[in-house]
Design a protein around this motif. Structure first.
Motif, PDB file in Angstrom:
ATOM      1  N   LEU A 190      35.201  40.097 -32.327  1.00 35.50           N
ATOM      2  CA  LEU A 190      34.546  39.639 -33.556  1.00 35.50           C
ATOM      3  C   LEU A 190      34.708  38.126 -33.675  1.00 35.50           C
ATOM      4  O   LEU A 190      35.819  37.604 -33.578  1.00 35.50           O
ATOM      5  CB  LEU A 190      35.164  40.327 -34.781  1.00 35.50           C
ATOM      6  CG  LEU A 190      34.649  39.853 -36.136  1.00 35.50           C
ATOM      7  CD1 LEU A 190      33.168  40.177 -36.294  1.00 35.50           C
ATOM      8  CD2 LEU A 190      35.459  40.479 -37.270  1.00 35.50           C
TER       9      LEU A 190
ATOM     10  N   SER B  79      29.436  33.202 -34.869  1.00 30.25           N
ATOM     11  CA  SER B  79      28.558  32.582 -33.857  1.00 30.25           C
ATOM     12  C   SER B  79      27.872  31.340 -34.413  1.00 30.25           C
ATOM     13  O   SER B  79      27.556  30.416 -33.666  1.00 30.25           O
ATOM     14  CB  SER B  79      27.511  33.581 -33.374  1.00 30.25           C
ATOM     15  OG  SER B  79      26.679  33.986 -34.446  1.00 30.25           O
TER      16      SER B  79
ATOM     17  N   THR C 228      26.975  33.785 -39.580  1.00 30.36           N
ATOM     18  CA  THR C 228      26.491  34.837 -38.695  1.00 30.36           C
ATOM     19  C   THR C 228      27.644  35.321 -37.821  1.00 30.36           C
ATOM     20  O   THR C 228      28.296  34.515 -37.141  1.00 30.36           O
ATOM     21  CB  THR C 228      25.344  34.331 -37.813  1.00 30.36           C
ATOM     22  OG1 THR C 228      24.256  33.931 -38.653  1.00 30.36           O
ATOM     23  CG2 THR C 228      24.854  35.426 -36.872  1.00 30.36           C
ATOM     24  N   LEU C 229      27.889  36.651 -37.870  1.00 32.42           N
ATOM     25  CA  LEU C 229      28.962  37.277 -37.097  1.00 32.42           C
ATOM     26  C   LEU C 229      28.373  38.004 -35.898  1.00 32.42           C
ATOM     27  O   LEU C 229      27.263  38.546 -35.962  1.00 32.42           O
ATOM     28  CB  LEU C 229      29.727  38.282 -37.962  1.00 32.42           C
ATOM     29  CG  LEU C 229      30.395  37.757 -39.245  1.00 32.42           C
ATOM     30  CD1 LEU C 229      30.979  38.918 -40.018  1.00 32.42           C
ATOM     31  CD2 LEU C 229      31.475  36.745 -38.909  1.00 32.42           C
ATOM     32  N   THR C 230      29.124  38.055 -34.798  1.00 32.45           N
ATOM     33  CA  THR C 230      28.781  38.899 -33.645  1.00 32.45           C
ATOM     34  C   THR C 230      30.037  39.628 -33.191  1.00 32.45           C
ATOM     35  O   THR C 230      31.165  39.141 -33.392  1.00 32.45           O
ATOM     36  CB  THR C 230      28.225  38.068 -32.486  1.00 32.45           C
ATOM     37  OG1 THR C 230      29.205  37.093 -32.087  1.00 32.45           O
ATOM     38  CG2 THR C 230      26.945  37.353 -32.884  1.00 32.45           C
ATOM     39  N   TRP C 231      29.844  40.828 -32.612  1.00 34.81           N
ATOM     40  CA  TRP C 231      30.969  41.607 -32.100  1.00 34.81           C
ATOM     41  C   TRP C 231      30.478  42.546 -31.013  1.00 34.81           C
ATOM     42  O   TRP C 231      29.275  42.620 -30.754  1.00 34.81           O
ATOM     43  CB  TRP C 231      31.640  42.393 -33.234  1.00 34.81           C
ATOM     44  CG  TRP C 231      30.726  43.382 -33.917  1.00 34.81           C
ATOM     45  CD1 TRP C 231      30.486  44.663 -33.572  1.00 34.81           C
ATOM     46  CD2 TRP C 231      29.891  43.117 -35.063  1.00 34.81           C
ATOM     47  NE1 TRP C 231      29.583  45.241 -34.403  1.00 34.81           N
ATOM     48  CE2 TRP C 231      29.206  44.311 -35.351  1.00 34.81           C
ATOM     49  CE3 TRP C 231      29.680  42.008 -35.868  1.00 34.81           C
ATOM     50  CZ2 TRP C 231      28.316  44.427 -36.416  1.00 34.81           C
ATOM     51  CZ3 TRP C 231      28.808  42.119 -36.926  1.00 34.81           C
ATOM     52  CH2 TRP C 231      28.122  43.305 -37.202  1.00 34.81           C
ATOM     53  N   LYS C 232      31.407  43.276 -30.387  1.00 31.94           N
ATOM     54  CA  LYS C 232      31.078  44.272 -29.367  1.00 31.94           C
ATOM     55  C   LYS C 232      31.541  45.649 -29.823  1.00 31.94           C
ATOM     56  O   LYS C 232      32.419  45.761 -30.686  1.00 31.94           O
ATOM     57  CB  LYS C 232      31.734  43.912 -28.026  1.00 31.94           C
ATOM     58  CG  LYS C 232      31.215  42.617 -27.424  1.00 31.94           C
ATOM     59  CD  LYS C 232      31.908  42.316 -26.106  1.00 31.94           C
ATOM     60  CE  LYS C 232      31.400  41.000 -25.506  1.00 31.94           C
ATOM     61  NZ  LYS C 232      32.119  40.668 -24.243  1.00 31.94           N
TER      62      LYS C 232
ATOM     63  N   MET D 281      22.813  47.035 -35.285  1.00 29.32           N
ATOM     64  CA  MET D 281      23.032  45.973 -34.308  1.00 29.32           C
ATOM     65  C   MET D 281      24.482  45.503 -34.359  1.00 29.32           C
ATOM     66  O   MET D 281      25.238  45.823 -35.291  1.00 29.32           O
ATOM     67  CB  MET D 281      22.103  44.792 -34.592  1.00 29.32           C
ATOM     68  CG  MET D 281      20.646  45.168 -34.703  1.00 29.32           C
ATOM     69  SD  MET D 281      19.969  45.766 -33.150  1.00 29.32           S
ATOM     70  CE  MET D 281      19.972  44.255 -32.214  1.00 29.32           C
ATOM     71  N   THR D 282      24.890  44.706 -33.355  1.00 26.70           N
ATOM     72  CA  THR D 282      26.255  44.160 -33.328  1.00 26.70           C
ATOM     73  C   THR D 282      26.238  42.690 -33.740  1.00 26.70           C
ATOM     74  O   THR D 282      26.952  41.857 -33.183  1.00 26.70           O
ATOM     75  CB  THR D 282      26.864  44.326 -31.925  1.00 26.70           C
ATOM     76  OG1 THR D 282      25.997  43.687 -30.997  1.00 26.70           O
ATOM     77  CG2 THR D 282      27.038  45.786 -31.577  1.00 26.70           C
ATOM     78  N   THR D 283      25.392  42.367 -34.710  1.00 25.62           N
ATOM     79  CA  THR D 283      25.362  41.029 -35.303  1.00 25.62           C
ATOM     80  C   THR D 283      24.893  41.166 -36.738  1.00 25.62           C
ATOM     81  O   THR D 283      24.118  42.076 -37.071  1.00 25.62           O
ATOM     82  CB  THR D 283      24.432  40.084 -34.511  1.00 25.62           C
ATOM     83  OG1 THR D 283      24.443  38.783 -35.121  1.00 25.62           O
ATOM     84  CG2 THR D 283      22.998  40.586 -34.502  1.00 25.62           C
ATOM     85  N   TYR D 284      25.352  40.255 -37.609  1.00 23.70           N
ATOM     86  CA  TYR D 284      24.978  40.326 -39.028  1.00 23.70           C
ATOM     87  C   TYR D 284      25.181  38.940 -39.643  1.00 23.70           C
ATOM     88  O   TYR D 284      26.136  38.227 -39.298  1.00 23.70           O
ATOM     89  CB  TYR D 284      25.845  41.349 -39.767  1.00 23.70           C
ATOM     90  CG  TYR D 284      25.440  41.563 -41.211  1.00 23.70           C
ATOM     91  CD1 TYR D 284      24.325  42.329 -41.532  1.00 23.70           C
ATOM     92  CD2 TYR D 284      26.170  40.986 -42.254  1.00 23.70           C
ATOM     93  CE1 TYR D 284      23.941  42.531 -42.852  1.00 23.70           C
ATOM     94  CE2 TYR D 284      25.800  41.181 -43.584  1.00 23.70           C
ATOM     95  CZ  TYR D 284      24.681  41.956 -43.874  1.00 23.70           C
ATOM     96  OH  TYR D 284      24.305  42.151 -45.179  1.00 23.70           O
ATOM     97  N   THR D 285      24.250  38.543 -40.543  1.00 28.29           N
ATOM     98  CA  THR D 285      24.350  37.258 -41.235  1.00 28.29           C
ATOM     99  C   THR D 285      24.682  37.498 -42.701  1.00 28.29           C
ATOM    100  O   THR D 285      23.954  38.218 -43.402  1.00 28.29           O
ATOM    101  CB  THR D 285      23.036  36.468 -41.119  1.00 28.29           C
ATOM    102  OG1 THR D 285      22.756  36.221 -39.735  1.00 28.29           O
ATOM    103  CG2 THR D 285      23.122  35.141 -41.852  1.00 28.29           C
TER     104      THR D 285
END
Length: 798
Positions: free
Chosen positions: A399, A402, A410-414, A449-453
């Motif tokens: 996490l 980005s 904006t966050l990204t994760w796996k 999805m694995t991203t969110y703003t």
């Protein structure tokens, strides 16, 4: 010896509109020079409206109000100095400014059936050609429409106006001094057209019928007020008014029907001018009661040892009335008996069931309910066990933030590792500020999805954010990250950066691409709006805004893409910036039409031709006339810059063959030529020729002079031979005197004058630039005198 006087600043040519002031000035090197002014070689002593001034070293000739008589070549002489220049008087078509403003600023409005007359008086150098266009197409006379023209006005008459006369009109007035375009709008109002069919039957039951239609294609030029709905029972003659609907509603439901009876319906549109013709339906039957069709099999939303939740979609066939709810049934896997889950229909398409036995496998089905009863049941769902699902999912991996700005992160994760993430159904994001201990959910539904703003954050604030994976058993353990929000950028009012690369007037060849880039600066990002002639862009145009540039793109330009384009910037504070530019789509003109030749004056040929079709689009189109004296000879220009569709070539040599060619030109280039096929020849004098000129001789005795054919303006090239001709009547036969710029040419050997039975010609051999000017012929006898004038323009042959 004393130094000679010289000219520090010479006279310069002046082009001036008729009625406007004009001034010639030169500067000499000595104060004591008095100087003398000449016009066309004659000394000027006094002339109405012409004044001479001397201010130190500057000598001026001032004309308060220029008329045609003031055109000519002026010379200033003083001592041993001399300087000269010409005044050219332009007299393009003009229309009264008040009439022009009233016509162009407010649309002309007429009711259908009324007579329309639009009269436009004009002034300017004759001849003036008038052309009327509607929606860019030239108007032609028919049984209703007529276009009239005199030397002082042009008029459009429509005997009985119709809606198709509504539109944009253009009047184009053209003479050899220029073109005047007048644009105005004619609005014709009428009752609306009928609504657009067919009438659709939205619902038909034993108790009511609902119909639907589309608005009329044409509202008649006035806003619709309402629709009137009528009904006729099949087999009867009377139409019954059922009611009205507002203009925004194009559906109507009536309960004035009987089961198994058939009806016709019709709808009329209404505006302030009246009621339209009716749109009538096909035969409609009030059907017997019908229950709904079967929905698709329900889907399993979640399952545990205590509860199972299912959901379903509405059936495709709803029956003869609306659906009021659903009945759900269940059965144990492997049995045949279906048991009701609910006795009262549920309105939601989702149901949570708790009366289940742990470890058993169940199937479910659903049936819709309407006024006719319970419909067909669906196929069974997939079997599902009443037991807890697998373990909660593991933590999301990697996490991180980005990107971020002053209001968002904006966050990204796996996904969780494979052993913990194979059953993940989505993710949830939560946040809290540094001074708040409670967490707030950012999403109401699981994120796939694995991203969110995360939006709506405060500048210069620190936030904590965490993400959990979800499966049927609920959320897993959270992974947390910290984010610092940037300071808000300074507010910059929107400003268009217009420089030399951005043109205010573009000329584009038809078929080429229109691409205009407009740079700007603004913070925050502004709302960018493009308009054409004050309206939204047509579908053919695309707009792309990236960074600090917005682009207008039209792939293959058409004539209809001509107009005024405007780009507007606006920020959230209401500040606005706009820029407009003109686009003219043009092309090399199409060839002129058929050429005709006539001998209106002896030893002269008048060349007339059908206009180039490009005249309808191109306001700056003109013509060039060329001739040659044998089928294989070379072409020579005999007339240029011709804004009409006629040219007279004089003093042809009898017995010689002539061919003529006409070319249309504009700023893009020249069209293909239109040529005469047969040679033009004037026969050598015969008995017939001796009789023909009699029509120019006075028939009645003792008549004052009059011009049967006046002089015409000429444009010729240097070095060529020029013939200026006219036809004169009167008795006794008038004496003919020629003048150039008011100078008598009788004793000038450079000019050759002839008079054959009243057909008078002035021949200029090998013309030079000095031969340019106004020529006048005066006819005098004992009963009076008459004169005719025309201007000779000399053009270089390069």
């Amino acid at each position: 010896s004393a130094p000679r006087c010289h000219v520090n600043k010479h006279l310069l040519d002046v082009r001036v509109l008729k009625g406007e002031p004009a001034e010639l000035s030169c500067t000499v090197s000595k104060h004591e020079v008095t100087g003398t002014w000449f016009k066309d070689g004659l000394k000027l002593t006094s002339m109405d409206g012409v004044f001479f001034e001397k201010e130190g070293l500057v000598h001026k000739l001032i004309i308060n109000k220029v008329e045609d008589i003031h055109a000519g070549k002026y010379r200033f002489e003083g001592g041993d100095i001399k300087t000269e220049a010409s005044i050219f008087v332009e007299d393009p078509p003009q229309v009264d400014k008040v009439l022009l403003k009233n016509l162009t600023s407010v649309p002309t409005v007429a009711k259908a059936g009324q007579k329309v007359k639009i009269k436009i008086p004009f002034e300017g150098r004759l001849p003036i050609r008038a052309m009327w266009l509607k929606d860019r197409m030239e108007l032609v006379d028919d049984t209703r429409i007529r276009v009239d023209k005199t030397e002082t006005f042009t008029m459009l008459s429509i005997s009985s106006s119709e809606r198709k006369d509504h539109g944009d009109y253009k009047v184009r007035l053209k003479n050899d001094s220029g073109v005047l375009d007048i644009d105005f709008k004619l609005v014709v109002i009428d009752k609306p057209q009928p609504p657009v069919g067919p009438i659709k039957i939205v619902e038909s039951s034993a108790n009511d019928i609902t119909i639907q239609w589309k608005p009329p294609k044409d509202d008649g030029g006035k806003p619709l007020q309402n629709y009137i709905v009528e009904r006729q029972q099949v087999g009867k003659n009377d139409w019954v008014t059922l009611g009205e609907t507002p203009r925004s509603c194009t559906t109507f439901t009536t309960n004035k029907v009987e089961q198994d009876m058939s009806y016709y319906f019709r709808v009329r549109a209404v505006n302030a001018e009246g009621t339209s013709d009716a749109l009538e339906s096909d035969e409609v039957k009030a059907v017997s009661k019908a229950s709904p069709g079967a929905p698709d099999p329900p889907e399993i939303v979640s399952a545990s040892r205590d509860t199972i939740t299912i959901s379903w979609k509405a059936p495709r066939k709803t029956g003869s009335s609306r659906i009021v709810g659903y009945i759900v049934q269940k059965r144990k896997k492997g049995t045949m008996t279906w048991l009701p889950v609910n006795n009262v229909p549920v309105t939601d398409r989702k149901l949570k069931m708790t009366d289940l036995k742990k470890g058993l496998q169940y199937e479910f089905r659903v049936a819709a309910v309407n006024a006719a009863g319970i419909g067909d049941a669906s196929e069974p769902s997939q079997p599902v066990f009443a037991r807890d699902s697998m373990n909660s999912p593991g933590q999301v991996q990697d996490l991180q933030v980005s990107s971020s700005d002053s209001t968002s992160v904006t966050l990204t994760w796996k996904r969780p590792e494979a052993k913990d993430g194979s059953d993940v159904k989505g993710y949830e994001v939560e946040m809290r500020s540094s001074n708040n201990l409670s967490w707030t959910k950012c999403n109401t539904l699981p994120i796939e999805m694995t991203t969110y703003t995360v939006k709506g954050l405060q500048a210069k604030e620190v936030y904590f954010l965490r993400v959990r994976a979800l499966n049927d058993s609920g959320p897993g353990e959270a992974t947390e990250v910290e984010a610092c929000i940037e300071a808000a950028p300074p507010v910059v009012s929107p400003r268009l950066l217009i420089d030399d690369t951005v043109k205010s007037f573009l000329i584009v060849k038809a078929g080429n691409t229109i691409r205009v880039n407009i740079p700007f600066e603004a913070s925050p990002d502004p709302v960018v709006t493009w308009l054409k002639d004050g309206l939204p862009l047509p579908n053919r145009a695309t707009v792309k805004t990236e960074g600090d540039t917005t682009q207008l793109l039209i792939g293959a330009a058409e004539f209809t893409d001509s107009g005024t384009y405007t780009v507007e910037l606006q920020n959230g504070l209401g500040k606005r910036e706009a820029f407009s530019f003109q686009v003219q789509v043009t092309d090399i003109p199409q060839s002129p039409g058929h050429i005709q030749l006539e001998e209106n004056v002896p030893n002269a040929v008048t060349v007339t031709w059908e206009p180039s079709p490009s005249e309808k689009w191109e306001s700056n189109l003109y013509y060039t006339v060329l001739k040659r004296e044998s089928q294989k000879g070379s072409w020579h220009v005999v007339g240029d810059l011709i804004y009409t569709n006629k040219f007279t070539f004089t003093k042809l040599i009898p017995g010689r063959d002539y061919y003529f060619r006409v070319v249309a030109k504009n700023i893009m280039g020249a069209s293909g030529p239109s040529e005469t096929v047969q040679p033009w020849r004037i026969q050598k004098p015969t008995v017939k020729f001796q009789v023909k000129p009699q029509k120019y001789r006075g028939v009645n005795q003792n008549q004052p002079p009059r011009f049967l054919v006046p002089l015409k303006p000429h444009v010729v090239t240097t070095g060529s031979e020029c013939h200026i001709s006219c036809a004169v009547g009167g008795h006794p036969p008038p004496k003919i005197t020629w003048y150039k710029d008011n100078r008598d040419l009788s004793n000038d050997p450079a000019y050759f004058c002839t008079n054959n039975f009243g057909v008078c010609s002035l021949v200029v051999l090998g013309v030079t630039k000095q031969d340019e000017g106004e020529y006048m012929v005066q006819a005098t006898n004992e009963l009076g005198s008459a004169f005719s004038k025309a201007f000779l323009t000399i053009k270089g042959n390069n």
